[in-house]
Design a protein around this motif. Structure first.
Motif, PDB file in Angstrom:
ATOM      1  N   THR A   1       2.943  15.409  43.845  1.00 57.96           N
ATOM      2  CA  THR A   1       2.029  14.389  43.117  1.00 57.96           C
ATOM      3  C   THR A   1       2.090  13.237  43.873  1.00 57.96           C
ATOM      4  N   PRO A   2       1.046  12.132  43.504  1.00 59.75           N
ATOM      5  CA  PRO A   2       1.056  10.758  44.531  1.00 59.75           C
ATOM      6  C   PRO A   2       2.365   9.979  44.383  1.00 59.75           C
ATOM      7  N   GLU A   3       3.031  10.241  43.105  1.00 58.48           N
ATOM      8  CA  GLU A   3       4.377   9.688  42.812  1.00 58.48           C
ATOM      9  C   GLU A   3       5.501  10.141  43.853  1.00 58.48           C
ATOM     10  N   ALA A   4       5.443  11.563  43.779  1.00 61.65           N
ATOM     11  CA  ALA A   4       6.542  12.077  44.599  1.00 61.65           C
ATOM     12  C   ALA A   4       6.337  11.710  46.135  1.00 61.65           C
ATOM     13  N   ILE A   5       5.083  11.898  46.491  1.00 62.71           N
ATOM     14  CA  ILE A   5       5.017  11.377  47.982  1.00 62.71           C
ATOM     15  C   ILE A   5       5.131  10.041  48.371  1.00 62.71           C
ATOM     16  N   CYS A   6       4.675   9.189  47.230  1.00 58.74           N
ATOM     17  CA  CYS A   6       5.224   7.688  47.425  1.00 58.74           C
ATOM     18  C   CYS A   6       6.721   7.685  47.754  1.00 58.74           C
ATOM     19  N   ASP A   7       7.437   8.282  46.818  1.00 55.01           N
ATOM     20  CA  ASP A   7       8.874   8.221  46.829  1.00 55.01           C
ATOM     21  C   ASP A   7       9.470   8.785  48.242  1.00 55.01           C
ATOM     22  N   PHE A   8       8.981  10.028  48.739  1.00 52.60           N
ATOM     23  CA  PHE A   8       9.309  10.387  50.093  1.00 52.60           C
ATOM     24  C   PHE A   8       9.219   9.442  51.202  1.00 52.60           C
ATOM     25  N   ILE A   9       8.162   8.800  50.998  1.00 51.06           N
ATOM     26  CA  ILE A   9       7.712   7.858  52.352  1.00 51.06           C
ATOM     27  C   ILE A   9       8.584   6.531  52.076  1.00 51.06           C
ATOM     28  N   HIS A  10       8.842   6.392  50.853  1.00 45.09           N
ATOM     29  CA  HIS A  10       9.637   5.176  50.814  1.00 45.09           C
ATOM     30  C   HIS A  10      11.310   5.267  51.173  1.00 45.09           C
ATOM     31  N   ALA A  11      11.713   6.627  50.831  1.00 47.33           N
ATOM     32  CA  ALA A  11      13.068   7.055  51.237  1.00 47.33           C
ATOM     33  C   ALA A  11      13.176   6.970  52.779  1.00 47.33           C
ATOM     34  N   GLU A  12      12.131   7.910  53.355  1.00 53.39           N
ATOM     35  CA  GLU A  12      12.353   8.217  54.686  1.00 53.39           C
ATOM     36  C   GLU A  12      12.046   6.730  55.648  1.00 53.39           C
ATOM     37  N   ALA A  13      11.091   5.798  55.021  1.00 51.26           N
ATOM     38  CA  ALA A  13      10.822   4.860  55.669  1.00 51.26           C
ATOM     39  C   ALA A  13      12.221   3.790  55.813  1.00 51.26           C
ATOM     40  N   ARG A  14      12.937   3.858  54.753  1.00 53.17           N
ATOM     41  CA  ARG A  14      14.343   3.135  54.561  1.00 53.17           C
ATOM     42  C   ARG A  14      15.335   3.721  55.499  1.00 53.17           C
ATOM     43  N   ARG A  15      15.343   4.935  55.639  1.00 54.34           N
ATOM     44  CA  ARG A  15      16.267   5.856  56.509  1.00 54.34           C
ATOM     45  C   ARG A  15      15.894   5.449  57.913  1.00 54.34           C
ATOM     46  N   LEU A  16      14.715   5.608  58.657  1.00 55.99           N
ATOM     47  CA  LEU A  16      14.353   5.341  59.867  1.00 55.99           C
ATOM     48  C   LEU A  16      14.932   3.925  60.195  1.00 55.99           C
ATOM     49  N   LEU A  17      14.681   2.937  59.334  1.00 59.12           N
ATOM     50  CA  LEU A  17      14.886   1.514  59.649  1.00 59.12           C
ATOM     51  C   LEU A  17      16.263   1.246  59.569  1.00 59.12           C
ATOM     52  N   ARG A  18      17.028   1.988  58.971  1.00 55.47           N
ATOM     53  CA  ARG A  18      18.496   1.931  58.899  1.00 55.47           C
ATOM     54  C   ARG A  18      18.994   2.559  60.178  1.00 55.47           C
ATOM     55  N   LEU A  19      18.237   3.688  60.789  1.00 54.34           N
ATOM     56  CA  LEU A  19      18.775   3.961  61.984  1.00 54.34           C
ATOM     57  C   LEU A  19      18.779   3.135  63.169  1.00 54.34           C
ATOM     58  N   GLN A  20      17.506   2.342  63.128  1.00 56.10           N
ATOM     59  CA  GLN A  20      17.318   1.195  64.129  1.00 56.10           C
ATOM     60  C   GLN A  20      17.882  -0.313  63.547  1.00 56.10           C
ATOM     61  N   LYS A  21      18.763  -0.082  62.644  1.00 57.14           N
ATOM     62  CA  LYS A  21      19.409  -1.370  62.247  1.00 57.14           C
ATOM     63  C   LYS A  21      18.605  -2.619  62.071  1.00 57.14           C
ATOM     64  N   LYS A  22      17.382  -2.101  61.176  1.00 56.10           N
ATOM     65  CA  LYS A  22      16.522  -3.118  60.964  1.00 56.10           C
ATOM     66  C   LYS A  22      16.407  -3.396  59.434  1.00 56.10           C
ATOM     67  N   ALA A  23      16.421  -4.738  59.112  1.00 57.94           N
ATOM     68  CA  ALA A  23      16.010  -4.963  57.934  1.00 57.94           C
ATOM     69  C   ALA A  23      14.766  -4.582  57.086  1.00 57.94           C
ATOM     70  N   LYS A  24      14.428  -4.402  55.806  1.00 56.71           N
ATOM     71  CA  LYS A  24      13.348  -3.930  55.556  1.00 56.71           C
ATOM     72  C   LYS A  24      12.216  -4.759  55.772  1.00 56.71           C
ATOM     73  N   GLU A  25      12.489  -6.319  55.859  1.00 53.92           N
ATOM     74  CA  GLU A  25      11.425  -7.147  55.994  1.00 53.92           C
ATOM     75  C   GLU A  25      10.993  -6.979  57.446  1.00 53.92           C
ATOM     76  N   ARG A  26      11.525  -6.402  58.421  1.00 52.61           N
ATOM     77  CA  ARG A  26      11.140  -6.145  59.598  1.00 52.61           C
ATOM     78  C   ARG A  26      10.034  -5.115  59.765  1.00 52.61           C
ATOM     79  N   LEU A  27       9.510  -4.593  58.639  1.00 58.50           N
ATOM     80  CA  LEU A  27       8.585  -3.441  58.769  1.00 58.50           C
ATOM     81  C   LEU A  27       7.228  -4.341  58.317  1.00 58.50           C
ATOM     82  N   ILE A  28       6.393  -4.478  59.363  1.00 59.80           N
ATOM     83  CA  ILE A  28       5.338  -5.639  59.176  1.00 59.80           C
ATOM     84  C   ILE A  28       4.264  -4.775  58.641  1.00 59.80           C
TER      85      ILE A  28
END
Length: 323
Positions: free
Chosen positions: A46-73
């Motif tokens: 569902t759209p809600e589930a896909i958004c949750d997947f994207i949000h979670a994976e984006a945060r994981r990738l940012l953590r791997l790069q040691k970047k704060a959420k605010e660095r994602l433009i």
């Protein structure tokens, strides 16, 4: 003495497909930082589930790069559907659950808090080929994608052509002589899409590659492989489908006269199909354009997303003059 600090921020490209989500995180120079893929097999789509997947994976990738959420433009998302880019609205995805008139940009912006751009996946694939693929020198070209579905990304004067109702390039809904019996509907596959991508059923026919199993159903890629190996049954099937594709090329060439038409997708990029189409086009006398295979394969949508994101960066980072 002065350099652009590309590592200060990053952008994320996302490709929503019927069976998976793909991600590409890059710095502000477009250099790859992280790449990931999530299978949707057995999961809610569902759209809600896909958004949750994207949000979670984006945060994981940012953590791997040691970047704060605010660095994602910004995030650029490619979807297999007609998309109103201005409103970030996805009109319909028939392969996912409950995807009709989905305000995807608004949903992702609430979750991520950054700029979000939503675009049709084939349009992004065309942008990707122009950014770092087989169309780098082209100002006017068309990318035709033939896989599970069919679509075209049309680039005119270096810009994606969306059309007034955002449906430019939806060639899967083209009318077919002696086949089309109903008006196209957004919530079903187009007839050209169905005819070109449908498997074929064998009935114990015998070709140069051996005896085919009784009542065996062969997917189009398998038929192309058989045709390339010399199977006469497969070659007859592909000759008919290549004729349809060459008609598409001729019609697009007559209307838009592009300098190049590229093919991608698991069917469209097959060497035997491209060569069969090229041979049929050689019989024509006018409006015949160059054709070839796209270079980036499945990564084209993601790199197109990167190209769109990088183009948007100046307006997001620099102060805009007051009108």
């Amino acid at each position: 003495m002065i350099r652009f600090k590309a590592e200060r921020g990053c952008v994320l490209a996302v490709d929503i497909a019927g069976r998976s989500l793909s991600f590409l995180l890059v710095d502000l120079n477009g250099c790859e930082l992280e790449h990931a893929e999530i299978s949707l097999q057995g999961k809610k789509t569902t759209p809600e589930a896909i958004c949750d997947f994207i949000h979670a994976e984006a945060r994981r990738l940012l953590r791997l790069q040691k970047k704060a959420k605010e660095r994602l433009i910004t995030i650029v998302v490619g979807v297999p559907a007609i998309t109103n880019v201005c409103e970030g609205m996805v009109l319909s995805i028939s392969t996912l659950e409950q995807w009709r008139s989905v305000p995807l940009r608004t949903m992702l912006h609430k979750a991520m808090g950054c700029s979000v751009i939503i675009e049709n996946d084939t349009n992004l694939a065309a942008q990707g080929e122009r950014f770092r693929g087989a169309a780098r020198a082209e100002q006017n070209f068309i990318l035709v994608s033939i896989g599970n579905g069919i679509g075209a990304g049309i680039v005119l004067n270096g810009e994606i052509h969306h059309g007034t109702q955002w449906s430019a390039g939806e060639i899967g809904y083209l009318r077919l002589p002696f086949v089309s019996r109903r008006n196209p509907t957004l919530h079903q596959f187009g007839e050209l899409e169905t005819v070109l991508t449908a498997p074929e059923r064998l009935e114990g026919s015998k070709g140069t590659t051996g005896t085919h199993a009784e009542e065996q159903e062969v997917e189009v890629v398998g038929i192309l492989d058989l045709a390339q190996a010399g199977d006469p049954w497969a070659r007859r099937i592909i000759a008919k489908r290549a004729g349809m594709v060459s008609d598409i090329v001729i019609n697009l060439s007559l209307i838009l006269n592009p300098g190049l038409i590229l093919f991608n997708g698991k069917i469209g990029s097959h060497p035997y199909l491209i060569e069969s189409v090229r041979k049929q086009l050689e019989r024509g006398e006018f409006a015949v354009t160059k054709i070839g295979a796209a270079a980036l394969g499945d990564a084209a949508v993601l790199w197109g997303g990167v190209a769109v994101a990088l183009e948007a960066i100046p307006s997001l980072l620099l102060p805009q003059p007051e009108i």
